[in-house]
Design an enzyme around this catalytic site. Sequence first.
Site, PDB file in Angstrom:
ATOM      1  N   SER A  17      40.531 -29.982  19.899  1.00 53.81           N
ATOM      2  CA  SER A  17      42.107 -29.344  19.920  1.00 53.81           C
ATOM      3  C   SER A  17      42.314 -28.872  17.981  1.00 53.81           C
ATOM      4  O   SER A  17      41.591 -28.433  17.698  1.00 53.81           O
ATOM      5  CB  SER A  17      43.239 -31.069  20.220  1.00 53.81           C
ATOM      6  OG  SER A  17      44.368 -30.475  20.801  1.00 53.81           O
ATOM      7  N   ASN A  18      43.682 -29.441  18.478  1.00 53.52           N
ATOM      8  CA  ASN A  18      43.939 -29.124  16.515  1.00 53.52           C
ATOM      9  C   ASN A  18      44.803 -29.594  15.809  1.00 53.52           C
ATOM     10  O   ASN A  18      45.309 -30.176  16.299  1.00 53.52           O
ATOM     11  CB  ASN A  18      44.630 -27.164  16.244  1.00 53.52           C
ATOM     12  CG  ASN A  18      45.659 -27.424  17.541  1.00 53.52           C
ATOM     13  OD1 ASN A  18      47.139 -27.658  17.298  1.00 53.52           O
ATOM     14  ND2 ASN A  18      46.134 -26.698  18.891  1.00 53.52           N
TER      15      ASN A  18
END
Length: 220
Positions: free
Chosen positions: A29-30
């Site tokens: 993810s980020n």
Amino acid sequence: QPHQPLAGMKMMITAGPTREALDPVRYLSNHSSGKMGYAIAASAAQMGAEVTLVSGPVALQAPTGVQLLRVESAAEMHHAVMTTAVQQDIFVACAAVADYRPEAVADCKIKKDNSEMSIRLVRNPDILADVAALNSGPFTVGFAAETHDVETYAIGKLQRKGLDMIAANDVSDSSIGFNSDDNALTLYWTDGKTELPATSKQQLAAQLLEQINHRYRIKQ
Ligand code: C5P
């Protein structure tokens, strides 16, 4: 009753990160907080729009008067968006969609057997580009979060993805952008640009929507 310049308009907004599963317990993810997209959704609803917010996993409450569709992966976000994208008047892509996902999701937790491991990744669909490519689709607005050469990359994205407008921000400045409550944007469209100086994401959302509404009316 506040000023409702977007009354009668249908607007879809994507927000937050996506999660790309590796196995039942892990994902890629980020750092997107979703704050900018949620601020745009809240502001658009206050301005009278019928808002659908398609959101990845974030720690934020659904804004008042907004239809919230929660998704996890880019594939799920793509599906949720494409289902009703053609019925929208305006589409704003604020989500930090993962560009790649693991080629395969392991059925069981991956064990640490070896000193090294590699994961093969495959490209995710570009949600914004797919909406922009629709016949008689909505007015499309993208975001370009860049660390350098902001203008060059932003205009490149505007043209390559066939957008009506792009909102660029410099994420190398940690006082604005990712996870921050403040942001600053430069808006580009085919034949113009305007600066929205650093302010709260709420203020910025309202200013951005005024600009979008203005360009949208010109295009009709
Ligand atoms: O190409 P890049 O990811 O930098 O483009 C950013 C813009 O495209 C943002 O508006 C983002 O929400 C959108 N995007 C998307 N689907 C992707 C990748 C980016 O909608 N798979």
